[in-house]
Design an enzyme around this catalytic site. Structure first.
Site, PDB file in Angstrom:
ATOM      1  N   MET A   1     -50.243 -26.629  33.598  1.00 13.73           N
ATOM      2  CA  MET A   1     -51.176 -25.538  33.802  1.00 13.73           C
ATOM      3  C   MET A   1     -51.907 -25.719  35.123  1.00 13.73           C
ATOM      4  O   MET A   1     -52.534 -26.763  35.339  1.00 13.73           O
ATOM      5  CB  MET A   1     -52.184 -25.493  32.649  1.00 13.73           C
ATOM      6  CG  MET A   1     -51.546 -25.014  31.371  1.00 13.73           C
ATOM      7  SD  MET A   1     -52.779 -24.712  30.090  1.00 13.73           S
ATOM      8  CE  MET A   1     -53.228 -26.379  29.742  1.00 13.73           C
ATOM      9  N   ALA A   2     -51.818 -24.684  35.984  1.00 11.11           N
ATOM     10  CA  ALA A   2     -52.459 -24.743  37.298  1.00 11.11           C
ATOM     11  C   ALA A   2     -53.948 -25.047  37.145  1.00 11.11           C
ATOM     12  O   ALA A   2     -54.631 -24.436  36.325  1.00 11.11           O
ATOM     13  CB  ALA A   2     -52.254 -23.410  38.004  1.00 11.11           C
ATOM     14  N   GLN A  54     -42.937 -28.324  38.542  1.00 13.45           N
ATOM     15  CA  GLN A  54     -42.686 -26.887  38.429  1.00 13.45           C
ATOM     16  C   GLN A  54     -42.842 -26.190  39.778  1.00 13.45           C
ATOM     17  O   GLN A  54     -43.845 -26.366  40.468  1.00 13.45           O
ATOM     18  CB  GLN A  54     -43.639 -26.237  37.427  1.00 13.45           C
ATOM     19  CG  GLN A  54     -43.238 -24.783  37.154  1.00 13.45           C
ATOM     20  CD  GLN A  54     -44.183 -24.062  36.203  1.00 13.45           C
ATOM     21  OE1 GLN A  54     -45.319 -23.788  36.546  1.00 13.45           O
ATOM     22  NE2 GLN A  54     -43.706 -23.756  35.015  1.00 13.45           N
ATOM     23  N   CYS A  93     -45.814 -16.831  35.287  1.00 11.55           N
ATOM     24  CA  CYS A  93     -47.210 -16.717  35.707  1.00 11.55           C
ATOM     25  C   CYS A  93     -47.618 -15.241  35.857  1.00 11.55           C
ATOM     26  O   CYS A  93     -46.999 -14.489  36.604  1.00 11.55           O
ATOM     27  CB  CYS A  93     -47.430 -17.461  37.027  1.00 11.55           C
ATOM     28  SG  CYS A  93     -49.154 -17.329  37.553  1.00 11.55           S
ATOM     29  N   LYS A 132     -39.347 -21.634  32.667  1.00  9.45           N
ATOM     30  CA  LYS A 132     -40.420 -21.219  31.751  1.00  9.45           C
ATOM     31  C   LYS A 132     -40.533 -19.709  31.892  1.00  9.45           C
ATOM     32  O   LYS A 132     -40.854 -19.202  32.976  1.00  9.45           O
ATOM     33  CB  LYS A 132     -41.716 -21.912  32.185  1.00  9.45           C
ATOM     34  CG  LYS A 132     -42.986 -21.328  31.598  1.00  9.45           C
ATOM     35  CD  LYS A 132     -43.256 -21.908  30.213  1.00  9.45           C
ATOM     36  CE  LYS A 132     -44.548 -21.371  29.640  1.00  9.45           C
ATOM     37  NZ  LYS A 132     -45.701 -21.525  30.448  1.00  9.45           N
ATOM     38  N   GLY A 196     -46.955 -21.020  22.781  1.00  7.35           N
ATOM     39  CA  GLY A 196     -47.966 -19.984  22.570  1.00  7.35           C
ATOM     40  C   GLY A 196     -48.793 -20.266  21.340  1.00  7.35           C
ATOM     41  O   GLY A 196     -48.271 -20.352  20.216  1.00  7.35           O
ATOM     42  N   ASP A 197     -50.103 -20.477  21.573  1.00 10.40           N
ATOM     43  CA  ASP A 197     -51.080 -20.589  20.487  1.00 10.40           C
ATOM     44  C   ASP A 197     -50.891 -21.775  19.554  1.00 10.40           C
ATOM     45  O   ASP A 197     -51.432 -21.762  18.449  1.00 10.40           O
ATOM     46  CB  ASP A 197     -51.108 -19.303  19.642  1.00 10.40           C
ATOM     47  CG  ASP A 197     -51.727 -18.144  20.412  1.00 10.40           C
ATOM     48  OD1 ASP A 197     -52.193 -18.364  21.545  1.00 10.40           O
ATOM     49  OD2 ASP A 197     -51.746 -17.023  19.870  1.00 10.40           O
ATOM     50  N   GLY A 219     -50.277 -25.870  25.616  1.00 11.84           N
ATOM     51  CA  GLY A 219     -51.054 -25.602  26.827  1.00 11.84           C
ATOM     52  C   GLY A 219     -52.527 -25.807  26.586  1.00 11.84           C
ATOM     53  O   GLY A 219     -53.039 -26.930  26.565  1.00 11.84           O
ATOM     54  N   ARG A 220     -53.228 -24.709  26.328  1.00 13.03           N
ATOM     55  CA  ARG A 220     -54.688 -24.736  26.288  1.00 13.03           C
ATOM     56  C   ARG A 220     -55.267 -25.699  25.267  1.00 13.03           C
ATOM     57  O   ARG A 220     -56.318 -26.296  25.498  1.00 13.03           O
ATOM     58  CB  ARG A 220     -55.218 -23.315  26.030  1.00 13.03           C
ATOM     59  CG  ARG A 220     -54.953 -22.388  27.204  1.00 13.03           C
ATOM     60  CD  ARG A 220     -55.121 -20.947  26.822  1.00 13.03           C
ATOM     61  NE  ARG A 220     -54.112 -20.520  25.846  1.00 13.03           N
ATOM     62  CZ  ARG A 220     -54.060 -19.320  25.298  1.00 13.03           C
ATOM     63  NH1 ARG A 220     -54.958 -18.425  25.623  1.00 13.03           N
ATOM     64  NH2 ARG A 220     -53.112 -19.012  24.436  1.00 13.03           N
TER      65      ARG A 220
HETATM   66  C1  LIG Z   1     -55.462 -21.816  33.204  1.00 16.59           C
HETATM   67  C2  LIG Z   1     -54.010 -21.708  32.898  1.00 16.59           C
HETATM   68  C3  LIG Z   1     -53.090 -22.122  33.851  1.00 16.59           C
HETATM   69  C4  LIG Z   1     -51.728 -22.027  33.593  1.00 16.59           C
HETATM   70  N1  LIG Z   1     -50.847 -22.432  34.530  1.00 16.59           N
HETATM   71  C5  LIG Z   1     -49.510 -22.413  34.270  1.00 16.59           C
HETATM   72  C6  LIG Z   1     -48.574 -22.921  35.212  1.00 16.59           C
HETATM   73  O1  LIG Z   1     -48.910 -23.379  36.309  1.00 16.59           O
HETATM   74  N2  LIG Z   1     -47.266 -22.878  34.867  1.00 16.59           N
HETATM   75  C7  LIG Z   1     -46.829 -22.392  33.657  1.00 16.59           C
HETATM   76  O2  LIG Z   1     -45.627 -22.395  33.387  1.00 16.59           O
HETATM   77  N3  LIG Z   1     -47.691 -21.890  32.767  1.00 16.59           N
HETATM   78  C8  LIG Z   1     -49.021 -21.911  33.039  1.00 16.59           C
HETATM   79  N4  LIG Z   1     -49.904 -21.434  32.108  1.00 16.59           N
HETATM   80  C9  LIG Z   1     -49.411 -20.891  30.823  1.00 16.59           C
HETATM   81  C10 LIG Z   1     -49.317 -22.003  29.761  1.00 16.59           C
HETATM   82  O3  LIG Z   1     -48.367 -22.969  30.155  1.00 16.59           O
HETATM   83  C11 LIG Z   1     -48.884 -21.449  28.403  1.00 16.59           C
HETATM   84  O4  LIG Z   1     -47.648 -20.825  28.541  1.00 16.59           O
HETATM   85  C12 LIG Z   1     -49.886 -20.439  27.830  1.00 16.59           C
HETATM   86  O5  LIG Z   1     -51.209 -20.862  28.023  1.00 16.59           O
HETATM   87  C13 LIG Z   1     -49.628 -20.232  26.332  1.00 16.59           C
HETATM   88  O6  LIG Z   1     -49.594 -21.465  25.651  1.00 16.59           O
HETATM   89  P1  LIG Z   1     -50.891 -22.062  24.889  1.00 16.59           P
HETATM   90  O7  LIG Z   1     -51.309 -21.043  23.877  1.00 16.59           O
HETATM   91  O8  LIG Z   1     -50.399 -23.356  24.285  1.00 16.59           O
HETATM   92  O9  LIG Z   1     -51.946 -22.263  25.927  1.00 16.59           O
HETATM   93  C14 LIG Z   1     -51.269 -21.500  32.355  1.00 16.59           C
HETATM   94  C15 LIG Z   1     -52.210 -21.089  31.402  1.00 16.59           C
HETATM   95  C16 LIG Z   1     -53.554 -21.186  31.657  1.00 16.59           C
HETATM   96  C17 LIG Z   1     -54.527 -20.726  30.610  1.00 16.59           C
END
Ligand SMILES: Cc1cc2nc3c(=O)[nH]c(=O)nc-3n(C[C@H](O)[C@H](O)[C@H](O)COP(=O)(O)O)c2cc1C
Length: 314
Positions: A1-2, A54, A93, A132, A196-197, A219-220
């Protein structure tokens, strides 16, 4: 995650049970123009493995040249104590600046181009190439299956699916069926990762049961909780998991911030670290006031004092 999955945070995730990590997204263009900040994004210290780098971009030749630099480690400022284990391509993204340039989720509109990028990258690196993707661009074009097949044909060895369209950004809930359909459509040697989630053991088990995916991506929910991976593993094996104590969470936040400052310098490190530490104190009594205090700190010492001097038992 960026902005989050830098090397210091990935190391914590590995300690917390993560099996595989992916770097923040890195611009293929910036990389080939030798941008210095980009080199820090690709930094991989000892223990930061297995980690994929990535890349984002939409020009097959630029993406291929960047992938070659990443796999050879042939760019200035690139400090590899560990080598990347794969090149991951960002096709998800949703950020306006990225999508309007034709990068990230905009690629979902052109499966042919996705294929060409993967195959161009594949031709320039010996590393596995993964992608992705999202469910689609919008509700009228949920074409994850088509894009996943194109990427697999181009040589992708794994496809991670964030089960939302670009239009949906991060809300509402995910569409698990789209992940199941991607799993059904792809040959078995191409792994499908559900995303996701996922926020605990229960949601992780549900993702695997409902989609038959080969792996899950968090992710989050890992922000401020890099131990979630062990929690999820415990759920799969039916074991108990003891949540981290407040004291351990605070110590972890201090450790992370110290490492970020060491890597990025105090000025930039502290500015970045405020938001990062906030995730660790989420839910703790007085967290809003701690956050306010952290926002006015300028040095690592001040930062540590705010976090350690707080009376968490009040
Ligand atoms: C702040 C932020 C930055 C993210 N940056 C990237 C990224 O650089 N590359 C990527 O593939 N996904 C990125 N994502 C998406 C997450 O990898 C993920 O697909 C998305 O948040 C859903 O998964 P989660 O519910 O587990 O967070 C980012 C999401 C957030 C919230």
């Amino acid at each position: 995650m960026a902005g989050f999955t830098d090397a210091p945070f990935r190391l914590m995730c590995f300690e917390g049970g993560c099996d595989y990590a992916i770097s923040e997204m890195i611009s293929s263009k910036a990389l080939i123009y030798k941008d210095k900040k980009t080199a820090t994004l690709a930094y991989m210290p000892k223990g930061d493995t297995p980690t994929a780098i990535q890349l984002f971009g939409h020009e097959p030749d630029t993406m291929a040249a960047a992938a070659k630099m990443i796999s050879d480690g042939s760019f200035e400022g690139c400090l590899y104590e560990e080598k990347p284990v794969a090149i991951d391509i960002n096709i998800g993204c949703p950020v306006k600046k990225i999508a309007l340039s034709g990068d990230g989720s905009a690629l979902m509109k052109d499966s042919r181009l996705c294929h060409d990028i993967v195959s161009a990258v594949k031709a320039k690196t010996d590393l596995p190439v993964t992608v992705k993707i999202r469910a689609g661009w919008d509700r009228h074009s949920k074409n994850a299956v088509e894009v996943a097949l194109a990427c697999a044909k181009g040589g992708a060895s794994a496809v991670a699916v964030h089960a939302r369209t670009r239009e949906e950004l991060y809300n509402p809930g995910i569409d698990m069926d789209i992940i199941a359909r991607v799993r059904d459509a792809l040959p078995s040697e191409v792994s499908v990762i559900g995303n996701g989630d996922i926020c605990d053991g229960r949601s992780a088990v549900e993702m695997v049961e409902r989609t038959a995916c080969d792996g899950i991506m968090i992710g989050r929910a890992a922000l401020g909780n890099p131990w979630i991976f062990n929690e999820i593993k415990a759920a799969f094996s039916g074991e108990d998991f003891t949540p981290m104590s407040t004291e351990n969470r605070i110590q972890a936040a201090i450790h992370l911030v110290s490492h970020i400052v060491e890597l990025k310098g105090e000025d930039r490190g502290i500015r970045e670290a405020r938001g990062r530490a906030a995730h660790f104190i989420r839910g703790i009594r007085g967290s809003a006031e701690i956050r306010d205090r952290l926002n006015s700190t300028l040095t690592l010492e001040d930062f540590k004092s705010v976090l350690s001097d707080w009376n968490y038992s009040e």
